[in-house]
Design an enzyme around this catalytic site. Structure first.
Site, short mmCIF file in Angstrom:
data_model
loop_
_atom_site.label_atom_id
_atom_site.label_comp_id
_atom_site.label_asym_id
_atom_site.label_seq_id
_atom_site.Cartn_x
_atom_site.Cartn_y
_atom_site.Cartn_z
N PHE A 79 0.95 -1.09 0.60
CA PHE A 79 -0.08 -0.08 -0.16
C PHE A 79 1.05 1.50 -0.45
O PHE A 79 1.70 2.01 0.92
CB PHE A 79 -1.08 -0.16 1.16
CG PHE A 79 -2.16 0.75 0.86
CD1 PHE A 79 -3.03 0.13 0.27
CD2 PHE A 79 -1.68 2.31 1.69
CE1 PHE A 79 -3.85 1.51 0.87
CE2 PHE A 79 -3.14 3.17 1.62
CZ PHE A 79 -4.31 2.33 0.80
N SER A 127 3.07 11.19 8.13
CA SER A 127 2.05 11.38 9.31
C SER A 127 0.98 12.74 8.63
O SER A 127 -0.17 12.09 8.56
CB SER A 127 2.13 11.93 10.62
OG SER A 127 3.41 11.25 11.46
N GLN A 142 20.60 -5.35 28.19
CA GLN A 142 21.00 -4.97 29.30
C GLN A 142 21.13 -6.52 30.27
O GLN A 142 22.65 -6.76 30.55
CB GLN A 142 20.23 -3.98 30.06
CG GLN A 142 20.96 -3.51 31.39
CD GLN A 142 22.42 -2.64 30.72
OE1 GLN A 142 22.31 -2.56 28.94
NE2 GLN A 142 23.24 -2.50 32.02
N GLU A 185 3.23 2.96 10.67
CA GLU A 185 0.94 3.04 10.86
C GLU A 185 1.11 3.77 12.14
O GLU A 185 -0.02 3.27 13.13
CB GLU A 185 0.89 1.30 11.14
CG GLU A 185 1.04 0.87 9.87
CD GLU A 185 0.39 -0.71 9.70
OE1 GLU A 185 -0.54 -0.72 10.53
OE2 GLU A 185 0.61 -1.67 8.93
#
Lengths: 260, 388
Positions: free
Chosen positions: B123, B132, B342, B369
């Site tokens: 897509f 965005s 860690q 997304e």
């Protein structure tokens, strides 16, 4: 055409398996069970044969309540229906009794052309039930087949030995056990899992099969486990520190144990 | 009230886990190292039915629930985020828009192969200068003699350039609305269409085995009937499929956090320092305990959102729950990979252990997304705040 696949619900071979101290039979309650992995090859082979022709695949198991999980997995893979041989009197049955009960069940199924099994169960591991079953039914038996084909009322199987491969042909119906070399079993698909919920499973008791409880179970078994001891914990092993002769000491270690 | 998945879901989880551990986990490190997209494994996932879980039966799907899809994505993501995102994007961005907005002809032509996992669709929304801010889309399409002629570029498009990619849906400006804003439409572009160029694969921080490309369109012509859905509805259509994708990405993050919990917990029990397992130190043990909290919280938020969707609750409720789940789970996954590396100490920095790969794979979850910032915006707006 109908292909019947014999399957077994066994304790997970990767778990800590043990015996039930009450009667020295396999502990099936304390360990997660699953469809015997070696039986998946028989199911896969049956499904492949059925895809190539108009055939139904029936899966059959003998075992306690939870053994129906093994049937369910086979149905999820694509088998069409299932039969569960369930009776409290069956607990502790040995191979001769198991073959008797399954023989009666196959007679009750009636119309079948091929019985497929795995090469062994991963718990008992005796590999004798297929031969005993064929003997009881008066059918030909081919064991440990690595390649299989059907044609004109016969089954042809190749079994691979250490020094030679033999191809054996038998008239149908026949009992055939397959090895783990014969195919790559499929995973159940999402659709298969959904569809399996609606597939029929019949449950038959000893009375349904006309088998007397005294003929089966622990008391009728030809052999019994007298005692068992846990495998000793693995030792620390031997650490060889190299003082210039480590190679010789490693070689000696292997030679002592006849590895070299 | 129940906080458990159904028995059917658990049976399915077991199958996907067996598959993932046998067919994906042993190879994930090599695919990552070699930036290899394993088409054969994608197709094996197709045989498992993973791409068709929620698709209608007439196109080869199973018409199952969205929760099952989340279970599959979580379990694949638990061993390999690259294959997890391949599945998530194939369904959420490839199949879903076609299923929701495609014409009968478009569905018949494209869906069967996509649903079976024989083909993949991408897509194309994001552009080099429109992420965005999807309204800033620059790619243009004009009608000319019964064809759309597309010019522009897309960026970071998953599953867009694999050997089995069959098409890409791209958003493009097809004009202006009466109030002067760009009219955005979605158009299907079959792979191999002249003028449609798939750029070389990106050099990414993580997700090395996932197929991601930039796309270029130069006078790319497709028939007029390749318009997906309504002309001018491209943006709205895209937004409608976003919420599902957010829940699915959340499931992918849960798989990653779960893997970190399992690996850190096992390593803390077995690695000895100063004569005792490092898990005997509260400094380590408490971090692993925190991982359990993160995993549980992320999983509950994810499956609650999936449940709301499956129950057919209001779009607003699903939207809010999806944003909440995506925000929390992806940030938890990033934290979880930091804690796990860690706990592994120096080995956590070595590619020899999967936690190093997990660490690189995690960051994109907070971006793709819908970034964490966008999720906060959605949530704040859902609360009725007048946030810009």
């Amino acid at each position: 055409m109908r292909i019947v696949v014999l399957v077994k619900h066994v304790p997970d071979a990767t778990a800590d398996r043990t015996f039930d101290p009450a009667d020295n039979t396999t502990d099936r309650a304390g360990v997660d069970g699953l469809l015997c992995e070696l039986d998946e090859y028989a199911i896969e082979e049956a499904l492949k044969l059925a895809e190539d022709r108009d055939a139904d695949v029936t899966v059959l198991t003998m075992g306690p309540e939870q053994a129906s999980d093994a049937l369910r997995k086979a149905l999820q893979m694509g088998a069409h229906d299932g039969v569960h041989l369930l009776d409290s009197a069956l607990h502790g049955s040995d191979a001769p009794a198991t073959s008797l009960v399954i023989a009666r069940a196959l007679e009750r199924i009636g119309s079948y052309d091929l019985v497929l099994t795995g090469m062994a169960s991963t718990d008992g591991g005796m590999s004798v039930v297929p031969a005993m079953l064929a003997e009881r039914l008066g059918l030909p038996h081919i064991g440990f087949v690595g390649e299989l084909s059907l044609a004109d009322g016969t089954v042809r199987g190749r079994r691979d030995g250490d020094s030679a491969s033999e191809t054996i042909e038998a008239a149908l119906p026949a009992v055939v056990s397959v090895t783990d070399q014969i195919n790559e079993p499929r995973y159940p698909s999402f659709k298969g899992i959904m569809a399996a919920k609606k597939k029929p499973v019949e449950t038959w008791s000893l009375a349904d099969l006309g088998v007397e409880p005294a003929q089966v179970g622990l008391s009728a078994a030809w052999s019994a486990v007298e005692s068992f001891t846990e495998r000793p914990a693995r030792g620390q092993g031997e650490v060889v520190t190299d003082d210039g002769d480590a190679g010789r000491r490693l070689a000696d270690f292997l030679a002592q144990r006849k590895f070299v | 009230m129940s906080f458990e998945l159904s028995a059917d879901h658990e049976v399915f989880r077991k199958v996907v886990r067996d598959f993932a551990e046998a067919e994906i986990a042993p190879h994930a490190a090599r695919w990552d190292r070699e930036h290899h997209f394993p088409v054969d494994v994608v197709q094996a996932m197709g045989e498992l039915g993973l791409f068709g879980i929620v698709a209608p039966e007439e196109y080869g799907g199973a018409a199952g629930d969205f929760t099952s899809l989340c279970v599959a994505i979580e379990e694949i993501g638990r061993v390999d985020q690259s294959m997890g995102i391949t599945l998530e994007a194939a369904v959420g961005l490839g199949i879903a828009p076609l299923m929701t907005f495609g014409s009968a002809e478009q569905k018949e032509r494209w869906l069967p192969d996509l649903v079976a996992g024989r083909a993949l669709a991408g897509f194309g929304l994001t552009e080099p200068e429109a992420g965005s801010d999807a309204g800033a889309t620059r790619t243009r399409a004009r009608l000319e003699g019964g064809h759309w002629v597309i010019d522009g570029a897309k960026a970071f498009i998953t599953n867009s350039g694999s050997s089995i990619t069959s098409l890409v849906a791209v958003t493009a400006r097809t004009g202006e609305t009466t109030d002067g804003r760009p009219e955005l439409s979605a158009i299907l572009v079959p792979a191999g269409t002249p003028g449609f160029t798939v750029e070389p694969a990106y050099d990414k921080l993580g997700w090395h085995a996932s197929d991601t490309h930039g796309l270029t369109f130069e006078g790319c012509r497709v028939p007029e009937d390749h318009l997906l859905g309504q002309r001018g509805a491209g943006f709205r259509q895209f937004l409608a499929t976003l919420d599902d994708g957010r829940i699915a990405i959340s499931a992918l993050a849960v798989g990653l956090a779960q893997a970190c919990l399992e690996q850190a917990s096992a390593y803390a029990k077995e690695r000895v320092a100063f004569g005792r397992p490092i898990g005997a130190n509260q400094g380590v043990a408490f971090q692993v305990a925190d991982l359990q909290v993160m995993v549980d919280a992320a999983r509950l938020l994810t499956y609650k959102a999936a449940w709301l969707k499956d129950e057919g609750r209001s779009p607003a409720a699903v939207k809010q729950a999806a944003a909440v789940a995506k925000l929390y789970s992806t940030e938890a996954a990033v934290s979880a990979t930091r804690v796990a590396t860690q706990v592994f100490g120096g080995y956590g920095f070595m590619e020899e252990y999967p936690v190093a790969r997990f660490y690189r794979d995690a960051k994109i979850l907070e971006i793709g997304e819908g970034t964490s910032e966008i999720q906060r915006l959605v949530i704040a707006r859902g609360l009725g705040l007048p946030v810009e």
